[in-house]
Write a protein that holds these residues in place. Sequence first.
Motif, PDB file in Angstrom:
ATOM      1  N   CYS A  56       0.843  -1.186   0.000  1.00 37.07           N
ATOM      2  CA  CYS A  56       0.000   0.000   0.000  1.00 37.07           C
ATOM      3  C   CYS A  56       0.881   1.239   0.000  1.00 37.07           C
TER       4      CYS A  56
ATOM      5  N   CYS B 249       2.243   2.485   5.570  1.00 36.03           N
ATOM      6  CA  CYS B 249       1.374   1.295   5.549  1.00 36.03           C
ATOM      7  C   CYS B 249       2.110   0.121   4.902  1.00 36.03           C
TER       8      CYS B 249
ATOM      9  N   CYS C 259      -4.553   0.090   0.133  1.00 41.34           N
ATOM     10  CA  CYS C 259      -5.409  -0.801   0.927  1.00 41.34           C
ATOM     11  C   CYS C 259      -6.762  -0.114   1.125  1.00 41.34           C
TER      12      CYS C 259
ATOM     13  N   HIS D 121      -6.674   3.205   2.769  1.00 38.72           N
ATOM     14  CA  HIS D 121      -5.978   4.298   2.080  1.00 38.72           C
ATOM     15  C   HIS D 121      -6.494   4.517   0.668  1.00 38.72           C
TER      16      HIS D 121
HETATM   17 ZN   LIG Z   1      -2.728   1.260   3.504  1.00 38.16          ZN
END
Ligand SMILES: [Zn+2]
Length: 273
Positions: A217, A222, A252, A255
């Motif tokens: 990500c 992340c 992800c 996000h």
């Molecule tokens: Zn993420």
Amino acid sequence: MPAPPEVFARDEGQLLDHARILRYSDFERAIAYWEQLADPDRAERDAAALHDSRSLHLSPTFEGTWALDGVGDPIGGSIVAEVLSRIDDELFEADWAEAKARAGDAVTPSDLARTPAQRRFDALVEMARRAATAPADGKAPRPLFTVLVDYPTLSGRMCELANGTVVTPGHLVPWLSTADFERVVFDGPSRVIDVGVRRRLFSGATRRAVEVRDRFCTGFGCDEPASRCDVDHVVPYAAGGLTVQANGRVACPAHNPGRRKRRARPSGPDPPE
Ligand SMILES: [Zn+2]
């Protein structure tokens, strides 16, 4: 897995610089490559020893229950973890829908009918059920895992699973006869050459290019692997953004602003149960 002392003495300053600058997972990878280069034969022996240490115990115990524990080698463990995590995601979606029907829109993880550990075991049972019901002549889904190997390697050095685990070239040999090879051409450290077309969603080779390029990500800090993410537009499609590699990124659910409907799964260690 100590390297020869003279090699360590030579490279110590550089390793300390890495330790200061890199985030932990990147430093861990840098060390793994350094160990491979410092002593390739030893790295292969260590990898073989890791593979030899694989084990699984499933033992009947009190009152008809079963105790399960084991240690997986990097590749085998990654395959099991990936498949188990996909099934676990399916069960989570089902649990969430059930809890929402019961508790309404204010549903929280504490409303779920199963703990993460209970759900993980149920996912393993489901994995067994699917294995038992798969047709004998069924085609195994591919790929089971993705490994990134650079051109000069098998001596010169990029050899890691898509989840970032560094493996030795020798460790891959048993898998090569059944491997699918993809050629992904980079024209710099972070740009995959591809041909973009006007499409709404990232798919096929363009999607793979973005996944293999970003791998995790792109949200700040992340570590969610690409296999658990979507590929979305940097400049939104609705704002004229093209569905091309340069305008794609791995994100992800937490996000990915365009996919807020999907909830972010909590990652990292399980919450206390
Ligand atoms: Zn993420």
